[in-house]
Write a protein that holds these residues in place. Sequence first.
Motif, PDB file in Angstrom:
ATOM      1  N   THR A  23       1.070  -1.453   0.265  1.00  0.00           N
ATOM      2  CA  THR A  23      -0.681  -0.368   0.282  1.00  0.00           C
ATOM      3  C   THR A  23       0.707   0.999  -0.365  1.00  0.00           C
ATOM      4  O   THR A  23       0.222   2.233   0.151  1.00  0.00           O
ATOM      5  N   GLY A  25       3.424   1.087  -2.350  1.00  0.00           N
ATOM      6  CA  GLY A  25       4.023   0.877  -4.297  1.00  0.00           C
ATOM      7  C   GLY A  25       4.348  -0.285  -4.348  1.00  0.00           C
ATOM      8  O   GLY A  25       4.949  -0.720  -3.113  1.00  0.00           O
ATOM      9  N   ALA A  33      12.261   5.293  -5.192  1.00  0.00           N
ATOM     10  CA  ALA A  33      10.613   5.306  -5.456  1.00  0.00           C
ATOM     11  C   ALA A  33       9.679   4.059  -6.370  1.00  0.00           C
ATOM     12  O   ALA A  33      10.450   3.392  -7.156  1.00  0.00           O
ATOM     13  N   GLU A  35       7.889   1.921  -8.669  1.00  0.00           N
ATOM     14  CA  GLU A  35       7.782   1.927  -9.900  1.00  0.00           C
ATOM     15  C   GLU A  35       6.077   2.168  -9.783  1.00  0.00           C
ATOM     16  O   GLU A  35       5.336   2.552 -11.540  1.00  0.00           O
ATOM     17  N   ARG A  36       5.295   1.009  -9.256  1.00  0.00           N
ATOM     18  CA  ARG A  36       3.620   0.743  -9.869  1.00  0.00           C
ATOM     19  C   ARG A  36       3.270   2.060  -8.471  1.00  0.00           C
ATOM     20  O   ARG A  36       3.670   1.203  -6.900  1.00  0.00           O
ATOM     21  N   GLU A  37       2.602   2.370  -8.607  1.00  0.00           N
ATOM     22  CA  GLU A  37       1.775   3.216  -7.542  1.00  0.00           C
ATOM     23  C   GLU A  37       0.185   1.950  -7.139  1.00  0.00           C
ATOM     24  O   GLU A  37       0.170   1.469  -7.777  1.00  0.00           O
ATOM     25  N   PRO A  38      -0.149   2.588  -5.492  1.00  0.00           N
ATOM     26  CA  PRO A  38      -1.071   1.737  -5.011  1.00  0.00           C
ATOM     27  C   PRO A  38      -2.567   2.280  -5.439  1.00  0.00           C
ATOM     28  O   PRO A  38      -3.147   2.610  -4.056  1.00  0.00           O
ATOM     29  N   SER A  39      -2.492   1.954  -6.440  1.00  0.00           N
ATOM     30  CA  SER A  39      -4.333   2.467  -6.700  1.00  0.00           C
ATOM     31  C   SER A  39      -5.200   0.952  -7.003  1.00  0.00           C
ATOM     32  O   SER A  39      -4.370   0.287  -5.965  1.00  0.00           O
ATOM     33  N   TYR A  42      -5.123  -2.048  -8.896  1.00  0.00           N
ATOM     34  CA  TYR A  42      -3.425  -2.746  -8.440  1.00  0.00           C
ATOM     35  C   TYR A  42      -3.657  -3.085  -7.030  1.00  0.00           C
ATOM     36  O   TYR A  42      -3.231  -4.937  -6.952  1.00  0.00           O
TER      37      TYR A  42
END
Length: 404
Positions: A23, A25, A33, A35-39, A42
């Motif tokens: 949660t 990322g 940082a 690579e994948r946002e915690p949308s 996702y």
Amino acid sequence: MTMLSKHEESKREELSFGWFLPTAGDGKYVGVAPEREPSLDYLVQVAQTAETAGFEFVLIPTGGACLDAWVVGSAVMSHTQTLRPLVAVRPGLVAPVLAARMGAALDQLSGGRAMINVVTGSSVKDLEELGDPLAHAHDERYERASEYMEVMKRSWTQASGLNLTEFAGSGAGEEEQGSQTEFKGKYYHFKAPVGMPETVQNPHPPFYLGGSSPIAKRIAVEHADTFLMWGEPHDWIQEQIEEIETIREQIRQETGQKRDMRYGMRAQVLVRETEEEAWAAAWEIISKVPPEAIEKAKAAFAETDATNQRRQNELRELSEKQQFVVGPNLWTGLSVVRSGGAILIVGTANQVAERLLEYADLGVKTFILSGYPHLEEAENFGRTTLPLIHSKWNERRKQHQPQS
């Protein structure tokens, strides 16, 4: 002492596996940082993949870098069928009766899947940001957590149902209300009964609690259903379990009661077709960490008041000259920048399965695992290793069954 039926004994010996929801990322590397946002899309995808892979639950973390565990737990619950959300409560930051109401609602809406992770600490900085008056009082936070869980349990077991209206009670008579036991503690005062939905689980959703200090272990024995440890070498875990068993016996002598409790462990896993591939992939995870990030992390870790983090620090320092190897297939390299349960179990499916089964032989029956990135590694572990573990464990249990 109550004798367990064969079914209850078998259930207690079953292994349980959970995965981790990223949660804050996700990505292939740590210390940089994400690579994948915690949308939402996702996190739901990770949860559904974990469910399909054979994991029973997901740990949803808490802290200043994470999306709120309750919000995420509610979201992923509505997009899965059997996966159980293990959500964090923070004693002292949300009133315990309100937390119990939230837990009861999650349990109702999920059909009895809610689980509660009691987090007494996180970082001191995070506790300060949240306004916790006990941010710098380690043992007092556990004392408060003990009362907190007691009030939550009483709220659930003495629930009077949902109130009839906004202005009227549930209809419980004064005689019934007066018959309930009142609780007066140092931090919380509880009067029963409480208007809230009854939990689906009986008597209530299970508690997870972690910590390596003496007071953490005692509070866990008194209240938790699963005592959660961070990954360490097998002999370190064995020592912790022996300490807790001593505390359990002390409490049994004091109270005449002995509560059932499972041991759990939080660890990272990395499985590849060959051991060489696995070790190369492990070093790749920390390959982009800048030196200044390592120094910053080391300084932050040194300020912790958490005994389990201090143990992780010690383990990292002891293994630094051995390329962070602390045992067969056990690696602490992630802990140069990752706090918490950072030990990584590295190898082939058979090697990782054997290492986990060695922990199971010591008494660890619940595992909360993760890998980078969490989506692909959940699928990979569930496909290559989880079936192997269950098969090997069932075979071991058959071999140890008494012959009739």
